[in-house]
Design a protein around this motif. Structure first.
Motif, PDB file in Angstrom:
ATOM      1  N   GLY A 167       0.739  -4.346   1.609  1.00 43.65           N
ATOM      2  CA  GLY A 167       0.301  -3.095   1.006  1.00 43.65           C
ATOM      3  C   GLY A 167      -1.123  -2.768   1.406  1.00 43.65           C
ATOM      4  N   THR A 168      -1.423  -1.478   1.462  1.00 45.16           N
ATOM      5  CA  THR A 168      -2.761  -1.008   1.825  1.00 45.16           C
ATOM      6  C   THR A 168      -3.179   0.089   0.860  1.00 45.16           C
ATOM      7  OG1 THR A 168      -2.347  -1.461   4.164  1.00 45.16           O
ATOM      8  CG2 THR A 168      -4.178   0.019   3.645  1.00 45.16           C
ATOM      9  N   LEU A 169      -4.388  -0.008   0.349  1.00 46.53           N
ATOM     10  CA  LEU A 169      -4.965   1.049  -0.471  1.00 46.53           C
ATOM     11  C   LEU A 169      -5.848   1.909   0.428  1.00 46.53           C
ATOM     12  CD1 LEU A 169      -5.937  -0.974  -3.680  1.00 46.53           C
ATOM     13  CD2 LEU A 169      -3.869   0.371  -3.262  1.00 46.53           C
ATOM     14  N   GLY A 170      -5.438   3.158   0.635  1.00 47.88           N
ATOM     15  CA  GLY A 170      -6.168   4.060   1.517  1.00 47.88           C
ATOM     16  C   GLY A 170      -7.254   4.814   0.777  1.00 47.88           C
ATOM     17  N   GLN A 171      -7.560   6.008   1.249  1.00 50.76           N
ATOM     18  CA  GLN A 171      -8.662   6.798   0.706  1.00 50.76           C
ATOM     19  C   GLN A 171      -8.360   7.268  -0.716  1.00 50.76           C
ATOM     20  OE1 GLN A 171      -9.158   9.971   3.531  1.00 50.76           O
ATOM     21  NE2 GLN A 171     -10.400   8.739   4.928  1.00 50.76           N
ATOM     22  N   ARG A 172      -9.424   7.370  -1.514  1.00 51.51           N
ATOM     23  CA  ARG A 172      -9.400   7.959  -2.847  1.00 51.51           C
ATOM     24  C   ARG A 172      -8.350   7.305  -3.744  1.00 51.51           C
ATOM     25  NH1 ARG A 172      -7.615  13.020  -1.643  1.00 51.51           N
ATOM     26  NH2 ARG A 172      -7.660  13.541  -3.865  1.00 51.51           N
ATOM     27  N   THR A 173      -8.399   5.994  -3.815  1.00 58.29           N
ATOM     28  CA  THR A 173      -7.573   5.269  -4.789  1.00 58.29           C
ATOM     29  C   THR A 173      -8.476   4.613  -5.816  1.00 58.29           C
ATOM     30  OG1 THR A 173      -7.538   3.262  -3.407  1.00 58.29           O
ATOM     31  CG2 THR A 173      -5.690   4.800  -3.176  1.00 58.29           C
ATOM     32  N   ASP A 174      -8.054   4.659  -7.062  1.00 54.56           N
ATOM     33  CA  ASP A 174      -8.847   4.092  -8.145  1.00 54.56           C
ATOM     34  C   ASP A 174      -7.895   3.434  -9.145  1.00 54.56           C
ATOM     35  OD1 ASP A 174     -10.737   3.432 -10.056  1.00 54.56           O
ATOM     36  OD2 ASP A 174     -10.943   5.471 -10.828  1.00 54.56           O
ATOM     37  N   ASN A 175      -8.078   2.124  -9.363  1.00 56.37           N
ATOM     38  CA  ASN A 175      -7.226   1.358 -10.284  1.00 56.37           C
ATOM     39  C   ASN A 175      -5.752   1.498  -9.904  1.00 56.37           C
ATOM     40  OD1 ASN A 175      -6.686  -0.341 -12.513  1.00 56.37           O
ATOM     41  ND2 ASN A 175      -6.260   1.434 -13.808  1.00 56.37           N
ATOM     42  N   VAL A 176      -5.452   1.222  -8.641  1.00 51.95           N
ATOM     43  CA  VAL A 176      -4.076   1.236  -8.133  1.00 51.95           C
ATOM     44  C   VAL A 176      -3.676  -0.188  -7.787  1.00 51.95           C
ATOM     45  CG1 VAL A 176      -2.528   2.057  -6.307  1.00 51.95           C
ATOM     46  CG2 VAL A 176      -4.271   3.586  -7.270  1.00 51.95           C
ATOM     47  N   HIS A 177      -2.501  -0.599  -8.230  1.00 51.81           N
ATOM     48  CA  HIS A 177      -1.997  -1.944  -7.957  1.00 51.81           C
ATOM     49  C   HIS A 177      -0.655  -1.874  -7.223  1.00 51.81           C
ATOM     50  CE1 HIS A 177      -4.859  -2.694 -11.236  1.00 51.81           C
ATOM     51  NE2 HIS A 177      -4.980  -3.906 -10.720  1.00 51.81           N
ATOM     52  N   ILE A 178      -0.510  -2.713  -6.208  1.00 51.91           N
ATOM     53  CA  ILE A 178       0.732  -2.801  -5.443  1.00 51.91           C
ATOM     54  C   ILE A 178       1.247  -4.233  -5.524  1.00 51.91           C
ATOM     55  CG2 ILE A 178       1.804  -2.633  -3.161  1.00 51.91           C
ATOM     56  CD1 ILE A 178      -0.311  -0.567  -2.414  1.00 51.91           C
ATOM     57  N   VAL A 179       2.507  -4.388  -5.887  1.00 50.76           N
ATOM     58  CA  VAL A 179       3.192  -5.682  -5.819  1.00 50.76           C
ATOM     59  C   VAL A 179       4.452  -5.459  -4.990  1.00 50.76           C
ATOM     60  CG1 VAL A 179       4.170  -7.615  -7.084  1.00 50.76           C
ATOM     61  CG2 VAL A 179       2.342  -6.273  -8.123  1.00 50.76           C
ATOM     62  N   ASN A 180       4.474  -6.035  -3.801  1.00 43.89           N
ATOM     63  CA  ASN A 180       5.537  -5.738  -2.844  1.00 43.89           C
ATOM     64  C   ASN A 180       6.232  -7.018  -2.396  1.00 43.89           C
ATOM     65  OD1 ASN A 180       7.205  -4.635  -0.915  1.00 43.89           O
ATOM     66  ND2 ASN A 180       5.574  -4.110   0.518  1.00 43.89           N
ATOM     67  N   GLU A 181       7.505  -7.163  -2.739  1.00 42.56           N
ATOM     68  CA  GLU A 181       8.301  -8.322  -2.314  1.00 42.56           C
ATOM     69  C   GLU A 181       9.162  -8.011  -1.094  1.00 42.56           C
ATOM     70  OE1 GLU A 181       8.836 -10.852  -6.422  1.00 42.56           O
ATOM     71  OE2 GLU A 181      10.486  -9.547  -5.815  1.00 42.56           O
ATOM     72  N   LEU A 182       9.072  -6.801  -0.576  1.00 43.22           N
ATOM     73  CA  LEU A 182       9.843  -6.411   0.602  1.00 43.22           C
ATOM     74  C   LEU A 182       9.022  -6.623   1.864  1.00 43.22           C
ATOM     75  CD1 LEU A 182      11.326  -3.030  -0.703  1.00 43.22           C
ATOM     76  CD2 LEU A 182      12.378  -5.299  -0.777  1.00 43.22           C
ATOM     77  N   ASN A 183       9.705  -6.824   2.959  1.00 47.34           N
ATOM     78  CA  ASN A 183       9.016  -6.996   4.240  1.00 47.34           C
ATOM     79  C   ASN A 183       8.809  -5.630   4.899  1.00 47.34           C
ATOM     80  OD1 ASN A 183       7.777  -8.415   6.309  1.00 47.34           O
ATOM     81  ND2 ASN A 183       9.675  -8.637   7.459  1.00 47.34           N
ATOM     82  N   LEU A 184       8.307  -4.684   4.100  1.00 46.43           N
ATOM     83  CA  LEU A 184       8.007  -3.335   4.569  1.00 46.43           C
ATOM     84  C   LEU A 184       6.609  -2.970   4.077  1.00 46.43           C
ATOM     85  CD1 LEU A 184      11.345  -1.549   3.570  1.00 46.43           C
ATOM     86  CD2 LEU A 184      10.629  -2.105   5.899  1.00 46.43           C
ATOM     87  N   PRO A 185       5.809  -2.267   4.870  1.00 47.31           N
ATOM     88  CA  PRO A 185       4.461  -1.910   4.425  1.00 47.31           C
ATOM     89  C   PRO A 185       4.483  -0.766   3.413  1.00 47.31           C
ATOM     90  CG  PRO A 185       4.883  -0.984   6.591  1.00 47.31           C
ATOM     91  CD  PRO A 185       6.080  -1.836   6.255  1.00 47.31           C
ATOM     92  N   ILE A 186       3.574  -0.834   2.449  1.00 53.03           N
ATOM     93  CA  ILE A 186       3.381   0.251   1.487  1.00 53.03           C
ATOM     94  C   ILE A 186       1.950   0.747   1.624  1.00 53.03           C
ATOM     95  CG2 ILE A 186       3.215   0.859  -0.953  1.00 53.03           C
ATOM     96  CD1 ILE A 186       5.448  -1.086  -1.538  1.00 53.03           C
ATOM     97  N   LEU A 187       1.783   2.062   1.755  1.00 50.11           N
ATOM     98  CA  LEU A 187       0.470   2.679   1.845  1.00 50.11           C
ATOM     99  C   LEU A 187       0.292   3.613   0.658  1.00 50.11           C
ATOM    100  CD1 LEU A 187      -2.180   3.543   3.272  1.00 50.11           C
ATOM    101  CD2 LEU A 187      -0.818   5.194   4.586  1.00 50.11           C
TER     102      LEU A 187
END
Length: 442
Positions: A278-298
């Motif tokens: 997972g990647t936190l891009g521009q203008r994110t505030d208090n965002v959480h990613i939990v990813n068990e898949l072998n796919l990227p999350i932006l």
């Protein structure tokens, strides 16, 4: 020290990471310390964390987990085979569960009636001092004359989510009273009067609950309780025992304590904002990613949001509404796509009308049950590791690249030498978990 951990949960509030088999306490989300500087980051679950913390305080602690049959494999997978397990045949609330576990300690494990036990939830987020307090509870239950010793947690805010233990002192009574979840205004009054949160942690001598079990359930025999469990009174331990008892001592606990039951409280305890790809891009505030898949999350341009992805689904929600997902999850009709077993884990990759494809991972030295299916054929494609198969009594060594075919009715199992991964393809017009017959393996 004897400890009973209560492990329940239906797996709905932390969907899609939890399901009916993998409740919240089995989600690996807490970062562990690397043993060397070159180690990759690893994570542990609530049950692993609590079990490790208990053993750090008392390496000889005798731990028993009271749980449903569906969680037994996950418990063995995560904490090993040394832990005792009191299996509840069905759900009957906390008093029958604790009575059954207490009878298990006495009748099955041979623990004396005058020994003490501490009962606590399997999933609190706590620090080392919590288990030091539990040790004090255990010693107080052995040495004190009171029937029950409770842990009272010093409140940090007027919560409406917890019951309260209230001090009572007047001309007639000097002791403790109990309330269910109050309004915020009432909670403020209770705290001002010195009330403590009821964290569901208590200690007693086995004899006490065995006698209560005989009084309220008609027996204190483990065999009788287990065989007649579905017919026992459905009643909580707080109502059946705690609120009726006058001989009570309370020990204060003022350390870290969080009840992690929703996405909002879980993300508060996360050390990392992102677990998995997972990647936190521009203008994110208090965002959480939990990813068990072998796919990227932006994630971009988001505030106060949780994103969770697993083989069972994907959740994107504001943190203040994530605790309201249960009715929506109830409406999703889907089979379990991921589960941990005592021998390893499996993940469903694809489901078609007449076929199902599953990725299976076996831990070193473990194996599946020796079994057969009447209504489907199976094909194993080994993709990593070494081991051996037993097909209708015939052993064969296997390695990456090997393919094993089993026709319907054929007895088969696979045994891992190293960690063994394979792709299992099931072919048949009626693929069902009920279509399985187990056999003894010589």
């Amino acid at each position: 020290m004897n400890i009973v951990l209560l492990s329940g949960g239906s797996g709905k509030r932390l969907w899609p990471l939890s399901n009916e088999i993998r409740s919240k306490q089995f989600i690996k989300i807490f970062k562990t310390k690397a043993t060397t500087s070159g180690d990759a980051e690893s994570y542990e679950s609530m049950v692993q964390r609590v079990y490790r913390q208990i053993k750090a305080v008392d390496a000889d602690a005798d731990v028993t987990i009271a749980t449903s049959k569906s969680q037994v494999s996950a418990i063995h997978n995560q904490v090993g085979l040394d832990v005792g397990i009191s299996v509840e045949p069905c759900r009957r609330d906390t008093f029958p569960a604790i009575a059954l576990a207490t009878a298990y300690l006495h009748d099955v494990k041979g623990i004396d009636k005058d020994e003490a036990v501490v009962v606590c939830p399997v999933d609190p987020y706590v620090d080392h001092s919590y288990f030091e307090c539990i040790k004090e509870l255990y010693e107080a239950a052995i040495n004190n004359t009171e029937n029950l010793v409770l842990m009272g947690i010093e409140p940090t805010y007027p919560s409406e989510k917890y019951g309260y233990i209230k001090p009572i002192q007047n001309a007639e009574v000097c002791g403790w009273g109990f309330t269910e979840k109050p309004t915020e205004e009432k909670a403020k009054e209770y705290i001002a009067a010195g009330a403590l949160w009821n964290g569901g942690v208590f200690a007693y001598k086995l004899r006490y609950v065995l006698e209560k079990s005989k009084e309220l359930l008609g027996t204190c025999s483990y065999a009788e309780l287990f065989s007649n469990y579905a017919n026992l009174k459905k009643i909580s331990f707080d109502y059946a025992v705690v609120e009726q008892e006058t001989s009570i001592a309370v020990l204060r606990y003022s350390g870290t304590w969080k009840d992690i039951g929703t996405w909002n409280t879980l993300t508060e305890a996360m050390e990392d904002e992102v677990i998995g790809r997972g990647t936190l891009g521009q203008r994110t505030d208090n965002v959480h990613i939990v990813n068990e898949l072998n796919l990227p999350i932006l994630a971009m341009g988001l505030k106060d949001v949780v994103i969770a992805a697993s083989p069972d689904g994907i959740l994107v929600s504001s943190e203040d509404t994530a605790d309201k997902i249960k009715p929506y999850v109830d409406a999703i009709d889907q089979q379990i796509m991921f589960a941990e077993k005592s021998w390893g884990s499996y993940q469903v990759i694809d489901v078609e009308k007449d076929s199902m494809t599953i990725k299976v991972t076996l831990n070193p030295g473990h194996r599946m049950n020796y079994h057969s299916h009447e209504k489907r054929d199976e094909i194993w494609n080994v993709i990593r590791g070494t081991g051996k198969t037993v097909v209708d009594g015939m052993e064969q060594s296997v390695k990456a690249g090997d393919v094993i075919t089993m026709s319907a009715g054929c007895k088969h199992t696979v045994i891992a030498e190293s960690e063994l991964q394979l792709i299992e393809v099931q072919l048949g017009t009626d693929i069902s978990v009920a279509d399985k017959k187990k056999y003894e393996l010589d």
